[in-house]
Design a protein around this motif. Structure first.
Motif, short mmCIF file in Angstrom:
data_model
loop_
_atom_site.label_atom_id
_atom_site.label_comp_id
_atom_site.label_asym_id
_atom_site.label_seq_id
_atom_site.Cartn_x
_atom_site.Cartn_y
_atom_site.Cartn_z
N GLY A 93 53.76 42.39 15.65
CA GLY A 93 54.68 41.48 14.90
C GLY A 93 55.40 40.22 15.64
N HIS A 94 55.80 39.53 15.03
CA HIS A 94 56.23 38.11 15.28
C HIS A 94 57.60 38.34 15.15
CE1 HIS A 94 53.00 35.61 16.95
NE2 HIS A 94 52.48 36.79 16.93
N SER A 95 58.68 37.27 15.91
CA SER A 95 59.99 36.95 15.56
C SER A 95 60.27 36.14 14.60
CB SER A 95 60.66 36.60 16.99
OG SER A 95 60.17 35.52 17.39
N LEU A 108 55.54 31.33 2.59
CA LEU A 108 56.80 31.24 2.82
C LEU A 108 57.21 31.64 4.27
CD1 LEU A 108 57.70 33.44 -0.32
CD2 LEU A 108 57.80 31.01 -0.17
N SER A 109 58.58 31.18 4.40
CA SER A 109 59.03 31.49 5.85
C SER A 109 59.55 33.10 5.98
CB SER A 109 60.11 30.44 6.53
OG SER A 109 59.64 29.40 6.34
N LEU A 110 59.83 33.69 7.19
CA LEU A 110 60.49 34.91 7.42
C LEU A 110 60.70 35.11 8.77
CD1 LEU A 110 60.48 37.71 5.93
CD2 LEU A 110 58.54 38.32 7.24
N PRO A 111 61.86 35.75 8.97
CA PRO A 111 62.75 35.57 10.24
C PRO A 111 61.82 36.49 11.30
CG PRO A 111 64.16 35.96 8.56
CD PRO A 111 63.15 35.95 7.80
N ARG A 112 61.51 37.64 10.85
CA ARG A 112 60.56 38.46 11.77
C ARG A 112 60.09 39.75 11.02
NH1 ARG A 112 65.90 40.01 12.93
NH2 ARG A 112 65.92 38.73 14.88
N TRP A 113 58.94 40.05 11.58
CA TRP A 113 58.25 41.47 10.73
C TRP A 113 57.56 42.23 11.99
CZ3 TRP A 113 59.59 43.68 6.87
CH2 TRP A 113 58.75 44.66 6.18
N ARG A 114 57.27 43.30 11.68
CA ARG A 114 56.80 44.44 12.67
C ARG A 114 55.39 44.20 12.88
NH1 ARG A 114 57.21 46.88 7.70
NH2 ARG A 114 55.28 48.05 6.89
N GLU A 115 54.57 43.52 12.13
CA GLU A 115 53.02 43.52 12.16
C GLU A 115 52.50 42.24 11.56
OE1 GLU A 115 49.48 46.78 11.72
OE2 GLU A 115 50.68 46.00 9.62
N LEU A 354 70.04 50.36 21.81
CA LEU A 354 68.75 50.85 21.36
C LEU A 354 67.95 51.57 22.77
CD1 LEU A 354 67.45 48.03 18.96
CD2 LEU A 354 68.44 50.14 18.43
N LYS A 355 68.25 50.92 23.62
CA LYS A 355 67.49 51.49 24.94
C LYS A 355 67.99 52.53 25.84
CE LYS A 355 68.34 47.79 28.11
NZ LYS A 355 67.72 46.90 29.02
N ALA A 394 67.40 42.29 25.50
CA ALA A 394 67.90 42.51 26.47
C ALA A 394 68.54 44.47 26.14
CB ALA A 394 69.02 42.10 27.02
N ASN A 395 68.90 44.32 25.00
CA ASN A 395 69.63 45.60 24.41
C ASN A 395 68.37 46.87 23.75
OD1 ASN A 395 71.97 44.61 24.73
ND2 ASN A 395 72.19 43.81 23.04
N GLY A 396 67.13 46.33 24.08
CA GLY A 396 66.04 47.22 23.49
C GLY A 396 65.39 46.82 22.08
N ASN A 397 65.74 45.65 21.83
CA ASN A 397 65.25 45.35 20.24
C ASN A 397 63.67 44.93 20.55
OD1 ASN A 397 65.23 44.53 17.61
ND2 ASN A 397 64.83 42.30 18.39
N ARG A 398 62.79 45.56 19.88
CA ARG A 398 61.61 45.64 19.89
C ARG A 398 60.51 44.48 19.27
NH1 ARG A 398 60.24 51.89 18.65
NH2 ARG A 398 62.10 51.32 17.33
N GLY A 399 61.36 43.75 18.36
CA GLY A 399 60.88 42.68 17.49
C GLY A 399 59.93 43.19 16.44
N GLY A 400 58.88 43.90 16.85
CA GLY A 400 57.81 44.26 15.77
C GLY A 400 58.63 45.23 14.78
N ALA A 401 59.76 45.74 15.23
CA ALA A 401 60.22 46.90 14.34
C ALA A 401 61.46 46.43 13.42
CB ALA A 401 60.77 48.02 15.20
N PRO A 402 61.55 46.71 12.18
CA PRO A 402 62.64 46.22 11.21
C PRO A 402 63.95 46.50 11.96
CG PRO A 402 61.12 47.30 10.13
CD PRO A 402 60.65 47.42 11.35
N ASN A 403 64.80 45.50 11.83
CA ASN A 403 66.14 45.73 12.15
C ASN A 403 67.31 46.26 11.03
OD1 ASN A 403 66.59 42.69 14.20
ND2 ASN A 403 65.77 44.75 14.93
N VAL A 404 67.84 47.28 11.11
CA VAL A 404 68.37 48.05 10.35
C VAL A 404 69.99 48.36 10.77
CG1 VAL A 404 68.59 50.13 8.89
CG2 VAL A 404 66.62 49.12 9.15
N VAL A 405 71.05 47.93 9.78
CA VAL A 405 72.30 48.36 10.28
C VAL A 405 72.91 49.45 9.05
CG1 VAL A 405 74.95 47.46 10.41
CG2 VAL A 405 73.14 46.38 11.37
#
Length: 685
Positions: A93-95, A108-115, A354-355, A394-405
């Protein structure tokens, strides 16, 4: 010499047989997304006619995995609308994915996706095994059978005595294991276990809580049942409610248009009527210090924990127990979900990121040690904090995984959440709300921002929000929340050209149009509208009809579902009269676009069939200066100079002309693609 000739003949025969071994290429439909296919690398055949705006593509050169494979191949120039073979390779996935217009396709543009995936010419690479049957991430997909893989061998220039299989010989091979995380998890749920009932205990009344920051205390509640319930201890059955992990499944054959899918979570449906049982329990298994976790639920998750004084100490403990049960049900691990917690009150602070913990056991122990902060309930400030500070590498964000709050709220926030939520969603963060004990009728005058949940989430269908009547019922929603958070197919809250506009149609209802042609115009309006994501928080639709006079058919805030909008368009009645287009533009600016939301793009689509009786240039210029992006569509006797004056710059991309009403449909896709081009090329609101 005889031995040499024999070996040479044998090698030639083997080479001939190798050349006869042809790869069977499976065919896929136009709407098939790369993420639905498990195989990490495959060749597929696309049918003709895939160049359609409804088959969404996200990215340029490298595409997000929920893009249509075939339309991505057309966008990249590998094939054209006639179809053909495509080689697909899955990558990480890309950021960020950049939209562009290429080969007649608007991506279309997209901020990030896992794959992600790459497409190239549909020729096999030497030494690579390709499946002749594709494996889909759905229970209804066709399983890959043993012997259905053919290898394209590398032919050495030197003679080889390695036996080469003939086309009629099945090859013993091992089905490759998919390396992606797009496989939808099984929805099988363990059978419930029955815990022995424990005697119910009643505690003495708790001490009065400190003065609250809002009307949640006895001053407003009096001697209500809700207030008295807060002083009853939750009875302990001796069994922990640890809900099983499961996620929604969607059949491979069903249309999965990300931006237009019909949400199965219906507004107004009670959570406790959805079929989820709080009695279903999961027996915890011992975990190592570093766990792989539930690989069917790879998300980076932040819980915003309510630490305000309004919640009280007892309910704060119930909240911690709930978070611990969610951590257990998720199956925390390095290859699955990771979870951090931010506690908010007056100000937010990170309890752990996260880490910090890589398994459910350690995470649950850490949750138990969290101390209540106290203070107000500033949810908007907490969302801003998470957006800027939590999802960092730096906090463990993996980039390829969706961010959920997931936001936990006792009652209602003490600040506004809409703007902070919008900015978080534009960063690609999926926001869920779990609200407990909503405001009673007598308390609603204390709520700063009515309908704050609908303003915060990216879909108002109910999927992103759960309301619980009491903190003592919170354990019942562990399983529903885990299912939704893990349903990564639906975690796409980023702002796109299809969900971020207020679109106002300005429709010529003059006598020259005629009843039959007017219905054709309405069909054109409906065909454009149905391509957008319509809701209170997504794209909104409004309409004005004009002759000498003007009439507001419906405003932006009138209808909040796609079906309601389409029904409203169908009900518009033909007016008949003269043609005052300039006055109609001024009217639409005042009655529609002056009431547009500040975070929405204001788009006007004007359809006319003749020259206006009044000036159009001055009203159009005023609309442009007020941020309205104007598209003009002229039919038959429409004046080209007026169409260009009405349209935004550059006029050639914002104005269209057709010689007959029956040809309007030809410009639906082009108009939508131009709207997306405009969206991707301009600064975001």
């Amino acid at each position: 010499l005889g031995v040499f000739l024999t070996c040479t003949y044998t090698a030639k025969e083997a080479t001939k047989k190798t050349k006869k071994a042809k790869l069977y290429v499976p065919q896929i439909d136009c709407d098939v997304k790369a993420g639905k296919i498990i195989n990490p690398e495959f060749i597929a055949k696309c049918p003709p006619g895939c160049q359609d705006v409804k088959h969404r593509v996200y990215g340029t050169d490298i595409y997000a995995s929920f893009s249509s494979v075939c339309n991505a191949a057309i966008h990249s120039g590998i094939i054209d609308n006639a179809g053909g073979k495509v080689l697909v390779q899955k990558v990480a996935g890309h950021s960020g994915y950049r939209g562009s217009f290429s080969n007649g396709v608007r991506s279309l543009s997209l901020p990030r996706w896992r794959e992600s995936f790459l497409v190239s010419e549909g020729k096999p690479r030497k030494g690579v095994t390709y499946p002749s049957t594709l494996e889909y991430s759905s229970s209804k997909s066709t399983a890959v059978k043993s012997g259905k893989y053919l290898t394209i061998p590398y032919i050495h220039s030197q003679l080889s005595t390695t036996p080469v299989p003939t086309p009629g010989t099945e090859m013993a091979t091992t089905t490759p294991t998919a390396t992606t995380t797009t496989t939808e998890p099984s929805t099988t749920v363990p059978q419930p276990t029955t815990a022995p009932a424990a005697p119910r205990t009643t505690a003495a009344p708790a001490k009065a809580r400190p003065g609250l920051h809002r009307g949640r205390d006895m001053a407003f509640r009096g001697t209500s049942t809700s207030a008295s319930n807060r002083n009853i201890l939750l009875h302990n059955t001796g069994a922990q409610h640890q809900e099983p992990v499961a996620t929604f499944q969607r059949a491979a054959s069903s249309p999965v248009h990300l931006a237009m899918e019909i949400d199965s979570w219906k507004p107004g449906l009670s959570l406790f009527d959805t079929g989820f049982s709080s009695k279903e329990e999961l027996n915890p298994k011992p975990l190592e210090s570093i766990s792989q976790g539930n690989q069917n639920c790879k998300v980076d998750l932040s819980f915003l924990m309510d630490g305000s004084w309004s919640i009280g100490k007892r309910r704060f403990q119930l909240q911690k127990r709930f978070l611990g049960n969610v951590a257990q049900a998720l199956g925390i691990g390095s290859a699955g979900p990771l979870m951090g917690i931010v506690q908010y009150g007056d100000d937010p602070s990170t309890e752990f990121n996260l880490k910090t913990y890589a398994n459910s056991k350690d995470l649950r122990n850490a949750i138990e040690k969290i101390q209540q902060k106290g203070g107000l309930s500033n949810v908007g400030k907490a969302l801003s904090f998470v957006n800027k500070n939590f999802f960092l590498d730096a906090n463990g964000n993996r980039g390829g995984a969706p961010n959920v709050v997931v936001v936990m709220v006792d009652g209602w926030p003490t600040d506004r959440v809409e703007e902070a939520s919008r900015l978080a969603r534009e960063s690609g963060i999926n926001i869920f709300f779990v609200t407990v004990e909503a405001a009673a009728q007598s308390e609603k005058h204390n709520v700063i921002e009515p309908n704050f949940v609908d303003k915060a989430v990216c879909r108002t269908s109910g999927f992103y929000s759960i309301n619980v009547p009491s903190w003592f019922s919170l354990h019942k929603v562990v399983q529903p929340l885990v299912k939704r958070v893990c349903d990564t197919e639906r975690l796409a809250c980023s702002k796109t050209c299809l969900n971020a506009a207020d679109i106002g149609f300005v429709i010529d209802g003059s006598s020259s149009v005629g009843t039959g042609n007017f219905r054709t115009v309405l069909q054109f309006v409906a065909n454009i509208s149905k391509e957008f994501e319509i809701s209170d928080t997504d794209t909104r639709i409004g309409a004005v009809q004009y002759t000498y006079e003007q009439r507001l058919e419906f405003s932006f805030d009138k209808y909040s579902t796609k079906q309601d909008v389409l029904n409203a368009i169908k009900r518009i009645s033909y007016w008949s009269g003269g043609t005052s287009t300039g006055a109609a533009i001024s009217y639409a600016s005042e009655q529609l676009f002056s009431k547009s939301k500040p975070n929405k793009r204001k788009i006007m689509i004007l359809i006319t069939d003749g020259r206006s009786y009044d000036d159009v240039s001055v009203p159009a210029m005023a609309a442009h200066q007020n941020g309205v992006i104007a598209y003009s569509v002229g039919v038959a006797w429409a004046a080209p100079d007026e169409l260009e004056a009405i349209a935004s710059d550059p006029a050639k991309e914002h104005s269209f002309f057709v010689d007959d009403f029956d040809n309007l449909y030809r410009y639906v896709n082009q108009l939508i693609q131009n709207i997306c081009t405009e969206f991707n090329s301009q600064p975001r609101n």
